[in-house]
Design a protein around this motif. Structure first.
Motif, PDB file in Angstrom:
ATOM      1  N   LEU A   1     -10.399   6.488  -5.908  1.00  0.00           N
ATOM      2  CA  LEU A   1      -9.450   5.636  -6.983  1.00  0.00           C
ATOM      3  C   LEU A   1      -8.903   4.661  -6.366  1.00  0.00           C
ATOM      4  CD1 LEU A   1      -8.462   5.178 -10.045  1.00  0.00           C
ATOM      5  CD2 LEU A   1      -6.235   6.553  -9.102  1.00  0.00           C
ATOM      6  N   ILE A   2      -9.108   3.371  -6.712  1.00  0.00           N
ATOM      7  CA  ILE A   2      -8.247   1.959  -6.484  1.00  0.00           C
ATOM      8  C   ILE A   2      -7.322   1.793  -7.878  1.00  0.00           C
ATOM      9  CG2 ILE A   2      -8.116   0.043  -5.616  1.00  0.00           C
ATOM     10  CD1 ILE A   2     -10.297   0.602  -4.081  1.00  0.00           C
ATOM     11  N   ALA A   3      -6.033   1.754  -7.913  1.00  0.00           N
ATOM     12  CA  ALA A   3      -5.345   1.435  -9.086  1.00  0.00           C
ATOM     13  C   ALA A   3      -4.451   0.318  -8.646  1.00  0.00           C
ATOM     14  CB  ALA A   3      -4.707   2.787  -9.752  1.00  0.00           C
ATOM     15  N   LYS A   4      -3.944  -0.247  -9.936  1.00  0.00           N
ATOM     16  CA  LYS A   4      -2.820  -1.124  -9.583  1.00  0.00           C
ATOM     17  C   LYS A   4      -1.659  -0.777 -10.735  1.00  0.00           C
ATOM     18  CE  LYS A   4      -5.723  -4.243  -7.430  1.00  0.00           C
ATOM     19  NZ  LYS A   4      -6.482  -5.428  -7.322  1.00  0.00           N
ATOM     20  N   ILE A   5      -0.528  -1.273 -10.327  1.00  0.00           N
ATOM     21  CA  ILE A   5       0.514  -1.064 -11.371  1.00  0.00           C
ATOM     22  C   ILE A   5       0.791  -2.806 -11.781  1.00  0.00           C
ATOM     23  CG2 ILE A   5       2.812  -0.351 -11.831  1.00  0.00           C
ATOM     24  CD1 ILE A   5       2.204   1.935 -10.111  1.00  0.00           C
ATOM     25  N   GLU A   6       0.595  -2.935 -13.090  1.00  0.00           N
ATOM     26  CA  GLU A   6       1.000  -4.110 -13.635  1.00  0.00           C
ATOM     27  C   GLU A   6       1.820  -4.148 -14.622  1.00  0.00           C
ATOM     28  OE1 GLU A   6      -3.125  -5.215 -14.423  1.00  0.00           O
ATOM     29  OE2 GLU A   6      -3.269  -6.077 -12.766  1.00  0.00           O
ATOM     30  N   GLU A   7       2.920  -4.620 -14.531  1.00  0.00           N
ATOM     31  CA  GLU A   7       4.139  -4.640 -15.671  1.00  0.00           C
ATOM     32  C   GLU A   7       4.581  -2.975 -15.980  1.00  0.00           C
ATOM     33  OE1 GLU A   7       2.684  -6.713 -18.812  1.00  0.00           O
ATOM     34  OE2 GLU A   7       2.528  -8.573 -17.583  1.00  0.00           O
TER      35      GLU A   7
ATOM     36  N   SER B   1       0.143   8.172  -1.845  1.00  0.00           N
ATOM     37  CA  SER B   1      -1.023   7.602  -1.375  1.00  0.00           C
ATOM     38  C   SER B   1      -1.977   8.406  -1.001  1.00  0.00           C
ATOM     39  CB  SER B   1      -0.555   6.824  -0.048  1.00  0.00           C
ATOM     40  OG  SER B   1      -0.230   7.976   0.861  1.00  0.00           O
ATOM     41  N   ARG B   2      -1.843   9.458  -1.652  1.00  0.00           N
ATOM     42  CA  ARG B   2      -3.321  10.446  -1.601  1.00  0.00           C
ATOM     43  C   ARG B   2      -3.226  11.619  -2.406  1.00  0.00           C
ATOM     44  NH1 ARG B   2      -2.513  15.617   1.335  1.00  0.00           N
ATOM     45  NH2 ARG B   2      -0.155  15.649   1.493  1.00  0.00           N
TER      46      ARG B   2
ATOM     47  N   GLY C   1      -3.827  -2.524  -4.011  1.00  0.00           N
ATOM     48  CA  GLY C   1      -3.527  -1.455  -4.999  1.00  0.00           C
ATOM     49  C   GLY C   1      -3.433  -0.142  -4.270  1.00  0.00           C
ATOM     50  N   LEU C   2      -3.148   0.650  -5.103  1.00  0.00           N
ATOM     51  CA  LEU C   2      -2.842   2.403  -4.510  1.00  0.00           C
ATOM     52  C   LEU C   2      -4.460   2.750  -4.290  1.00  0.00           C
ATOM     53  CD1 LEU C   2      -0.368   3.068  -7.313  1.00  0.00           C
ATOM     54  CD2 LEU C   2       0.010   3.062  -4.906  1.00  0.00           C
ATOM     55  N   GLN C   3      -4.578   3.357  -3.313  1.00  0.00           N
ATOM     56  CA  GLN C   3      -5.855   3.723  -3.040  1.00  0.00           C
ATOM     57  C   GLN C   3      -5.817   5.389  -2.701  1.00  0.00           C
ATOM     58  OE1 GLN C   3      -8.226   1.389  -0.399  1.00  0.00           O
ATOM     59  NE2 GLN C   3      -7.819  -0.427  -1.324  1.00  0.00           N
ATOM     60  N   LEU C   4      -6.397   6.176  -3.382  1.00  0.00           N
ATOM     61  CA  LEU C   4      -6.418   7.859  -3.335  1.00  0.00           C
ATOM     62  C   LEU C   4      -7.823   8.284  -3.391  1.00  0.00           C
ATOM     63  CD1 LEU C   4      -3.852   6.582  -5.215  1.00  0.00           C
ATOM     64  CD2 LEU C   4      -3.628   8.967  -5.401  1.00  0.00           C
ATOM     65  N   TYR C   5      -7.953   9.438  -2.660  1.00  0.00           N
ATOM     66  CA  TYR C   5      -9.124  10.075  -2.711  1.00  0.00           C
ATOM     67  C   TYR C   5      -8.799  11.498  -2.679  1.00  0.00           C
ATOM     68  CZ  TYR C   5     -13.815  11.827  -1.510  1.00  0.00           C
ATOM     69  OH  TYR C   5     -15.084  12.250  -1.416  1.00  0.00           O
TER      70      TYR C   5
ATOM     71  N   THR D   1      -9.457  16.681 -12.439  1.00  0.00           N
ATOM     72  CA  THR D   1      -9.274  15.790 -11.080  1.00  0.00           C
ATOM     73  C   THR D   1      -8.752  14.515 -11.294  1.00  0.00           C
ATOM     74  OG1 THR D   1     -10.945  17.651 -10.447  1.00  0.00           O
ATOM     75  CG2 THR D   1     -10.261  15.582  -8.881  1.00  0.00           C
ATOM     76  N   LEU D   2      -9.491  13.546 -12.246  1.00  0.00           N
ATOM     77  CA  LEU D   2      -9.091  12.538 -12.732  1.00  0.00           C
ATOM     78  C   LEU D   2      -7.729  12.254 -13.019  1.00  0.00           C
ATOM     79  CD1 LEU D   2      -9.895   9.437 -12.590  1.00  0.00           C
ATOM     80  CD2 LEU D   2     -10.673   9.853 -15.095  1.00  0.00           C
ATOM     81  N   ALA D   3      -7.279  13.148 -13.968  1.00  0.00           N
ATOM     82  CA  ALA D   3      -5.986  13.098 -14.655  1.00  0.00           C
ATOM     83  C   ALA D   3      -4.954  13.240 -13.452  1.00  0.00           C
ATOM     84  CB  ALA D   3      -5.633  14.338 -15.559  1.00  0.00           C
ATOM     85  N   ALA D   4      -5.399  14.331 -12.477  1.00  0.00           N
ATOM     86  CA  ALA D   4      -4.584  14.796 -11.342  1.00  0.00           C
ATOM     87  C   ALA D   4      -4.212  13.388 -10.664  1.00  0.00           C
ATOM     88  CB  ALA D   4      -4.731  15.908 -10.501  1.00  0.00           C
ATOM     89  N   THR D   5      -5.389  12.676 -10.261  1.00  0.00           N
ATOM     90  CA  THR D   5      -5.532  11.696  -9.243  1.00  0.00           C
ATOM     91  C   THR D   5      -4.636  10.317  -9.897  1.00  0.00           C
ATOM     92  OG1 THR D   5      -7.537  12.256  -8.827  1.00  0.00           O
ATOM     93  CG2 THR D   5      -7.023  10.068  -7.959  1.00  0.00           C
ATOM     94  N   LEU D   6      -4.776  10.264 -11.147  1.00  0.00           N
ATOM     95  CA  LEU D   6      -4.035   9.188 -11.974  1.00  0.00           C
ATOM     96  C   LEU D   6      -2.495   9.411 -11.814  1.00  0.00           C
ATOM     97  CD1 LEU D   6      -6.284   8.472 -14.856  1.00  0.00           C
ATOM     98  CD2 LEU D   6      -6.223   6.959 -13.110  1.00  0.00           C
ATOM     99  N   GLU D   7      -2.185  10.633 -12.114  1.00  0.00           N
ATOM    100  CA  GLU D   7      -0.615  11.410 -11.927  1.00  0.00           C
ATOM    101  C   GLU D   7      -0.186  10.925 -10.675  1.00  0.00           C
ATOM    102  OE1 GLU D   7       2.035  11.699 -14.148  1.00  0.00           O
ATOM    103  OE2 GLU D   7       0.043  12.135 -15.256  1.00  0.00           O
ATOM    104  N   HIS D   8      -1.100  11.077  -9.577  1.00  0.00           N
ATOM    105  CA  HIS D   8      -0.437  10.861  -8.431  1.00  0.00           C
ATOM    106  C   HIS D   8      -0.205   9.533  -8.051  1.00  0.00           C
ATOM    107  CE1 HIS D   8      -0.947  13.629  -4.371  1.00  0.00           C
ATOM    108  NE2 HIS D   8      -0.152  14.207  -5.416  1.00  0.00           N
TER     109      HIS D   8
END
Ligand code: FAD
Ligand code: SF4
Ligand code: FES
Ligand code: FES
Lengths: 210, 325
Positions: free
Chosen positions: B246-252, B324-325, B224-228, B311-318
């Motif tokens: 945040l660890i996020a995944k892009i699915e479909e 990657s950061r 996944g994508l890993q951001l701090y 901060t969460l919104a900005a992290t998800l946007e990234h």
């Protein structure tokens, strides 16, 4: 072969009259030097500083910074905050920069310690020292020994691939940029705000590398 | 600094035994937190057990496909390790967002986890502080508390845990391995290592006297994508006001949250499992509603509520942008 310099007790002689004042005794305690009743609790430590071996007899409370300054009389390394916040005390231990105020001298037996005095001399300056002079990388000079030790280590860290907060891609070699240098030097505070010239000095040395 | 005696044992077993043999003994690793507190006589150990010669300074693969990080691995080396950079990027990112290059060169894995709060009243020995002097009161409640906790705090203490590294380890579900003076070893999920303050804010972890951390184990990589993302009062070299791992995944083509943990909000790294999968489509406000449902901010730190959302919104946007950061 490194020569051995032996030093005992000198700097710990209480200043005349100090013993009568409880305030001074408390101050001594805070500074990490010994009060007479702790005389028994001392450690003989061999410190390898700037390739010279020094045998010192220390109270275990002595920080590496105090050992360098007060016992070995290497006063290049400076005490700014004594709390790990300013970087004035930065020295290299086994090639890596650390804050000498936040470590104990007894913990560094057999380590190779380099202070600003060991990097170069006024006649034979280290390229980083020369660049600080050339670019006016200081005003009062108090933070400078720490800045120079730190800067030398920063270039090694970038070359060996240690990432920083501003590194864009963790998977690639790190591109040397002003942003990288600024971020990596953030642990060295300059009260005179000589930052632009410090950056110039470091960039010059970095640029001179293959 | 109060006087102390000093020893440097050569094994973990000897170190753990030494720490209970002398009452008031403490381990010292990098020393960057302990010595700071000793100078102020907030910590007054009678004996220091220097653990720098016990080994445990490597990062090794585990049979489960993860990594075992020795307790003495320096923060710099952990952040720079190629396996950590490749498979656990959130951990590299969190570490390099904290402290300075000099400090990270000294700071160790175990010492970082066990660093103490930066509450200014904890540091000021003239002020009441239940954490420093149990029963003396809490000067932060009713004092200056803009940087204090909004979650999991108590009437006795509203301090936050200052570690960035621990927040990433919480997101990664690390476990902490220890050895007791008896020789017994155990593994503590990072979720259980740190305590909430309750009525005993001076008790910060579940570690027993003399219990030595030997390693931190990471499970096999999650991908996944890993951001701090760390928000603080200046761009570098400051503790977090709010941070997000945040660890996020892009699915479909859609972003989904896999793991989420916060720093700067509580007495320990803060992860709300329900917030991770409950919300389809990774909508920041809906996730933040779950995370903040139990929040009890003070007048001065209620700004952290919108700050968490943003901060969460900005992290998800990234993450959506594939950063990657
Ligand atoms: C100016 C400054 C800025 C900082 N900024 C940040 C920041 O932005 N983010 C951040 O996360 N941190 C920050 N830090 C804190 C820093 O990360 C910690 O001081 C460091 O990680 C502590 O590690 P250490 O090895 O030096 O611990 P030590 O000081 O050696 O020990 C800390 C505690 O852990 C115990 N301990 C150590 N090793 C073990 C073990 N193996 N088993 C059991 N107990 C053990 C010790 O007894 C002690 O109680 C900052 C520090 C300073 C001074
Ligand atoms: S918040 Fe906790 S650490 Fe700060 S003064 Fe209150 S009791 Fe002490
Ligand atoms: S004197 Fe060591 S960091 Fe300031
Ligand atoms: S030159 Fe004066 S503090 Fe930096």
């Amino acid at each position: 072969m490194a020569s051995v310099h032996t030093e005992t007790n000198g700097p710990e002689q209480p200043t005349p009259g100090a013993a009568e004042s409880s305030l001074t005794v408390a101050g001594e305690e805070l500074r990490g030097t010994s009060s007479p009743k702790q005389e028994a609790n001392r450690h003989s430590v061999q410190l390898r500083v700037n390739t010279q071996l020094h045998a010192v007899d220390l109270d275990p409370r002595t920080t590496l910074l105090d050992a360098l300054r007060e016992h070995l009389h290497l006063t290049g390394s400076k005490k700014g905050c004594d709390q790990g916040q300013c970087g004035a005390c930065t020295v290299l231990v086994n090639g890596r920069r650390i804050n000498s105020c936040l470590t104990l001298a007894v913990m560094h037996e057999s380590d190779a310690i380099t202070t600003v005095e060991g990097l170069g001399t006024p006649d034979r300056m280290h390229p980083m020292q020369a660049a600080f002079v050339e670019h006016d990388g200081f005003q009062c000079g108090y933070c400078t020994p720490g800045q120079i030790c730190s800067a030398v280590a920063v270039l090694d860290e970038i070359a060996s691939g240690v990432p920083s907060h501003v590194t864009v891609d963790l998977a690639r070699p790190i591109a040397l940029s002003e942003t990288e240098i600024r971020e990596r030097m953030s642990g060295n505070i300059c009260r005179c705000a000589a930052y632009p010239n410090i950056i110039e000095a470091i960039r010059t040395v970095a640029g001179g590398r293959p | 600094m109060k006087a102390f005696t000093y020893e440097r044992p050569a094994s973990a077993a000897e170190a753990a035994a030494a720490a209970v043999r002398i009452p008031g003994a403490k381990f010292i690793a990098g020393g960057t937190n302990l010595l700071d507190l000793m100078k102020l006589q907030i910590e007054t150990p009678t004996h220091l057990v220097d653990v720098n010669s016990i080994g445990f300074d490597r990062i090794e693969p585990t049979d489960q496909g993860g990594l075992r990080i020795g307790a003495l691995v320096r923060n710099t080396d952990l952040a720079a390790d190629p396996r950590i950079r490749r498979d656990y990027g959130v951990l590299s990112r969190a570490i390099v967002s904290g402290a300075s290059g000099q400090l990270r060169n000294k700071a160790t894995t175990a010492g970082n986890l066990l660093q103490r709060t930066r509450c200014p009243y904890f540091y000021d020995t003239d002020m009441a502080c239940n954490k420093r002097t149990p029963g003396s009161g809490c000067a932060a409640i009713g004092g200056l508390n803009a940087n204090h906790a909004i979650l999991g705090a108590s009437e006795a203490c509203i301090a936050t845990h200052p570690s960035d590294m621990a927040v990433a380890m919480r997101a990664l579900d690390a476990s902490v391995e220890t050895v007791a003076p008896s020789g017994a070893s155990r593994s503590i999920p990072i979720a259980d290592l740190h305590c909430l303050p309750g009525n005993t804010p001076h008790v910060e972890t579940v570690l027993e006297p003399g219990e030595l951390i030997t390693a931190v184990t990471l499970p096999k990589p999650r991908g996944g994508l890993q951001l701090y993302r760390k928000v603080r009062e200046r761009a570098s070299y400051a503790f977090a006001t709010v941070s997000v791992a945040l660890i996020a995944k892009i699915e479909e083509g859609r972003l989904t949250v896999d793991r989420l943990a916060f720093g700067g909000l509580a007495h320990k790294p803060w992860r709300v499992e329900q917030a991770e999968h409950a919300v389809a489509g990774a909508v920041a406000d809906s996730i933040a509603d779950v995370v903040l449902s139990g929040a009890r901010p003070t007048e001065q730190n209620s700004y952290k509520l919108p700050l968490v959302r943003r901060t969460l919104a900005a992290t998800l946007e990234h993450a959506r942008a594939g950063a990657s950061r």
